[in-house]
Each structure stands twice: as structure tokens, then as C-alpha cells.
Design a protein around this motif. Sequence first.
Motif, PDB file in Angstrom:
ATOM      1  N   ARG A  75       0.630  -0.846  -0.421  1.00  0.00           N
ATOM      2  CA  ARG A  75       0.171   0.434  -0.261  1.00  0.00           C
ATOM      3  C   ARG A  75       0.749   1.463  -0.052  1.00  0.00           C
ATOM      4  N   LEU A  76       2.177   0.611   0.742  1.00  0.00           N
ATOM      5  CA  LEU A  76       2.805   2.563   0.772  1.00  0.00           C
ATOM      6  C   LEU A  76       3.477   2.660  -0.730  1.00  0.00           C
ATOM      7  N   ALA A  77       3.546   1.057  -1.358  1.00  0.00           N
ATOM      8  CA  ALA A  77       4.370   1.574  -2.273  1.00  0.00           C
ATOM      9  C   ALA A  77       3.846   2.444  -3.551  1.00  0.00           C
ATOM     10  N   ASP A  78       1.694   1.356  -3.093  1.00  0.00           N
ATOM     11  CA  ASP A  78       1.076   1.805  -4.508  1.00  0.00           C
ATOM     12  C   ASP A  78       0.458   3.347  -3.589  1.00  0.00           C
ATOM     13  N   ALA A  79       1.053   3.611  -2.338  1.00  0.00           N
ATOM     14  CA  ALA A  79       0.586   5.223  -2.654  1.00  0.00           C
ATOM     15  C   ALA A  79       1.643   6.289  -2.701  1.00  0.00           C
ATOM     16  N   ASP A  80       3.393   6.121  -3.159  1.00  0.00           N
ATOM     17  CA  ASP A  80       4.319   6.353  -3.648  1.00  0.00           C
ATOM     18  C   ASP A  80       4.013   6.620  -5.225  1.00  0.00           C
ATOM     19  N   ARG A  81       3.404   5.775  -6.077  1.00  0.00           N
ATOM     20  CA  ARG A  81       3.318   5.004  -6.901  1.00  0.00           C
ATOM     21  C   ARG A  81       2.503   6.724  -7.412  1.00  0.00           C
ATOM     22  N   ARG A  82       1.278   6.758  -7.113  1.00  0.00           N
ATOM     23  CA  ARG A  82       0.017   7.343  -6.626  1.00  0.00           C
ATOM     24  C   ARG A  82       0.273   8.773  -6.772  1.00  0.00           C
ATOM     25  N   ALA A  83       1.476   9.082  -5.828  1.00  0.00           N
ATOM     26  CA  ALA A  83       1.695  10.462  -4.983  1.00  0.00           C
ATOM     27  C   ALA A  83       2.701  10.941  -6.836  1.00  0.00           C
ATOM     28  N   GLN A  84       3.203  10.139  -7.268  1.00  0.00           N
ATOM     29  CA  GLN A  84       4.647  10.470  -8.592  1.00  0.00           C
ATOM     30  C   GLN A  84       3.576  11.145  -9.585  1.00  0.00           C
ATOM     31  N   ALA A  85       2.444   9.652  -9.771  1.00  0.00           N
ATOM     32  CA  ALA A  85       1.775   9.971 -10.765  1.00  0.00           C
ATOM     33  C   ALA A  85       0.772  11.689 -11.102  1.00  0.00           C
ATOM     34  N   ILE A  86       0.163  11.878  -9.363  1.00  0.00           N
ATOM     35  CA  ILE A  86      -0.218  13.630  -9.692  1.00  0.00           C
ATOM     36  C   ILE A  86       0.718  14.650 -10.070  1.00  0.00           C
ATOM     37  N   ILE A  87       1.623  14.112  -8.996  1.00  0.00           N
ATOM     38  CA  ILE A  87       3.173  15.604  -8.860  1.00  0.00           C
ATOM     39  C   ILE A  87       2.902  15.429 -10.485  1.00  0.00           C
ATOM     40  N   GLU A  88       2.936  14.158 -11.169  1.00  0.00           N
ATOM     41  CA  GLU A  88       3.285  13.998 -13.180  1.00  0.00           C
ATOM     42  C   GLU A  88       2.140  15.137 -13.560  1.00  0.00           C
ATOM     43  N   GLU A  89       1.135  14.659 -13.433  1.00  0.00           N
ATOM     44  CA  GLU A  89       0.114  15.055 -13.738  1.00  0.00           C
ATOM     45  C   GLU A  89      -0.226  16.410 -13.618  1.00  0.00           C
ATOM     46  N   ALA A  90       0.110  17.167 -12.116  1.00  0.00           N
ATOM     47  CA  ALA A  90       0.071  18.609 -11.875  1.00  0.00           C
ATOM     48  C   ALA A  90       0.808  19.083 -12.766  1.00  0.00           C
ATOM     49  N   LYS A  91       2.202  18.531 -12.336  1.00  0.00           N
ATOM     50  CA  LYS A  91       3.481  18.833 -13.450  1.00  0.00           C
ATOM     51  C   LYS A  91       2.887  19.827 -15.270  1.00  0.00           C
ATOM     52  N   ALA A  92       2.317  17.897 -15.740  1.00  0.00           N
ATOM     53  CA  ALA A  92       2.085  18.721 -17.078  1.00  0.00           C
ATOM     54  C   ALA A  92       1.050  19.115 -16.952  1.00  0.00           C
ATOM     55  N   ARG A  93       0.139  19.648 -16.286  1.00  0.00           N
ATOM     56  CA  ARG A  93      -1.146  20.561 -16.102  1.00  0.00           C
ATOM     57  C   ARG A  93      -0.622  21.662 -16.536  1.00  0.00           C
ATOM     58  N   ALA A  94       1.098  22.361 -14.775  1.00  0.00           N
ATOM     59  CA  ALA A  94       1.273  23.117 -15.350  1.00  0.00           C
ATOM     60  C   ALA A  94       2.121  23.768 -16.209  1.00  0.00           C
ATOM     61  N   ALA A  95       2.043  22.852 -16.588  1.00  0.00           N
ATOM     62  CA  ALA A  95       3.054  22.988 -18.345  1.00  0.00           C
ATOM     63  C   ALA A  95       2.082  23.201 -19.374  1.00  0.00           C
ATOM     64  N   GLU A  96       0.822  22.224 -19.383  1.00  0.00           N
ATOM     65  CA  GLU A  96       0.396  23.319 -20.550  1.00  0.00           C
ATOM     66  C   GLU A  96      -0.623  24.437 -20.503  1.00  0.00           C
ATOM     67  N   GLU A  97      -1.151  24.753 -19.187  1.00  0.00           N
ATOM     68  CA  GLU A  97      -1.305  25.960 -18.321  1.00  0.00           C
ATOM     69  C   GLU A  97      -0.094  27.027 -19.061  1.00  0.00           C
ATOM     70  N   SER A  98       0.782  26.733 -18.420  1.00  0.00           N
ATOM     71  CA  SER A  98       2.250  27.434 -19.207  1.00  0.00           C
ATOM     72  C   SER A  98       1.864  28.024 -20.682  1.00  0.00           C
ATOM     73  N   ASN A  99       2.461  27.428 -21.449  1.00  0.00           N
ATOM     74  CA  ASN A  99       2.060  27.414 -22.707  1.00  0.00           C
ATOM     75  C   ASN A  99       0.749  28.054 -22.939  1.00  0.00           C
ATOM     76  N   LYS A 100       0.126  27.638 -22.652  1.00  0.00           N
ATOM     77  CA  LYS A 100      -1.848  28.664 -23.152  1.00  0.00           C
ATOM     78  C   LYS A 100      -1.257  30.174 -22.703  1.00  0.00           C
ATOM     79  N   ILE A 101      -0.966  30.310 -21.494  1.00  0.00           N
ATOM     80  CA  ILE A 101      -0.989  31.584 -21.073  1.00  0.00           C
ATOM     81  C   ILE A 101       0.032  32.787 -22.025  1.00  0.00           C
ATOM     82  N   LEU A 102       1.127  31.388 -22.365  1.00  0.00           N
ATOM     83  CA  LEU A 102       2.081  32.083 -23.088  1.00  0.00           C
ATOM     84  C   LEU A 102       1.824  32.401 -24.795  1.00  0.00           C
ATOM     85  N   ALA A 103       0.405  31.351 -24.554  1.00  0.00           N
ATOM     86  CA  ALA A 103       0.352  31.049 -26.202  1.00  0.00           C
ATOM     87  C   ALA A 103      -0.663  32.760 -25.908  1.00  0.00           C
ATOM     88  N   ALA A 104      -1.630  32.835 -24.681  1.00  0.00           N
ATOM     89  CA  ALA A 104      -2.455  33.455 -25.121  1.00  0.00           C
ATOM     90  C   ALA A 104      -1.706  35.649 -25.393  1.00  0.00           C
TER      91      ALA A 104
END
Length: 156
Positions: A75-104
Motif C-alpha cells: 500500500r505504501l508503494a502504491d501510495a508513492d506511485r500514486r503520489a508520483q503520478a499526481i505530481i507528474e500530472e500536476a506538472k503536465a497540467r502546469a506546463a500545459e497551462e503555462s503554454n496556454k498563457i504563453l500563447a495567449a
Amino acid sequence: MNINATLFLQAVVFAILVWFTMKFVWPPITKALDERAQKIADGLAAADKAKTELAAANQRVEKELAASRNETTQRLADADRRAQAIIEEAKARAAEESNKILAAAKAEAEQQAVRVREALREDVAALAVKGAEQILRKEVNASVHADLLNRLKAEL
């Protein structure tokens, strides 16, 4: 009385006492001893059985503890993997948002540049008209020269 007769009588009384003891006293005593021995044997057997059950219970507890440790680790390993996935997803969303802001921002800058160019064209056209008006004060007709000025504005 004779010592032989007394001795004989004592032997007979002793024999009666032995017979009475063997017949009435000894069986309850042996029965009580046998029951006591049986109770002791049953107690020892129960103790042995309890000891084996305790050992089996300890083994089951160890297995359950090992299973719970494994489950906790998983469960700890699953939680770590999930946390990493959430962090990566947040980074991707942040990069996408920054790209949108930059394009705007680029689009806004482009629009501002177009507006500034248009305003500059207007200003240059107005300056050109003023200059031409000053040079040609004699013959300036706004309606005739409006077409000429629009073409000049388009070229700029």
C-alpha cells in the motif's frame, strides 16, 4: 495366658485387620489414587495440547503479521506511485497551462503590435497629409486626395 496364644490371637486380629483393610479401606484409596493419577495425566495431556495449539497460534499470528507487513508495504508503494503520478500530472497540467498563457500572451502581443502598426500608419498618414498640405496649400482637396491617402496608408 500363654505367649503363644496371645501371639496367635494377635496374628488372627492382624489377619482380620488386613482382610478388613483390603476389603473396605484399600479399594477407595486405590480408586482415589487412580482418579488422581488420571486427572494428572489429563492435565498433562491438556497442557501438551495447549502448548501445541499455542505454537500453532503463534505461527498463524506470525503469518498474519507477515501478510499485514507485506500489504502495508504494498500500500505504501502504491501510495508513492500514486503520489508520483499526481505530481507528474500536476506538472503536465502546469506546463500545459503555462503554454496556454504563453500563447495567449503572444497572441495579445501580436494584436498589440498590429494595433500599434495601424496607429503608426494612421499617424504617418496624418503627418504625410500635413506635410503635403503645407507643401500644397494652394490646392488641397480632402475628398480628392482621400483615395490617394488610403493607398499610401495601405503601403505603409
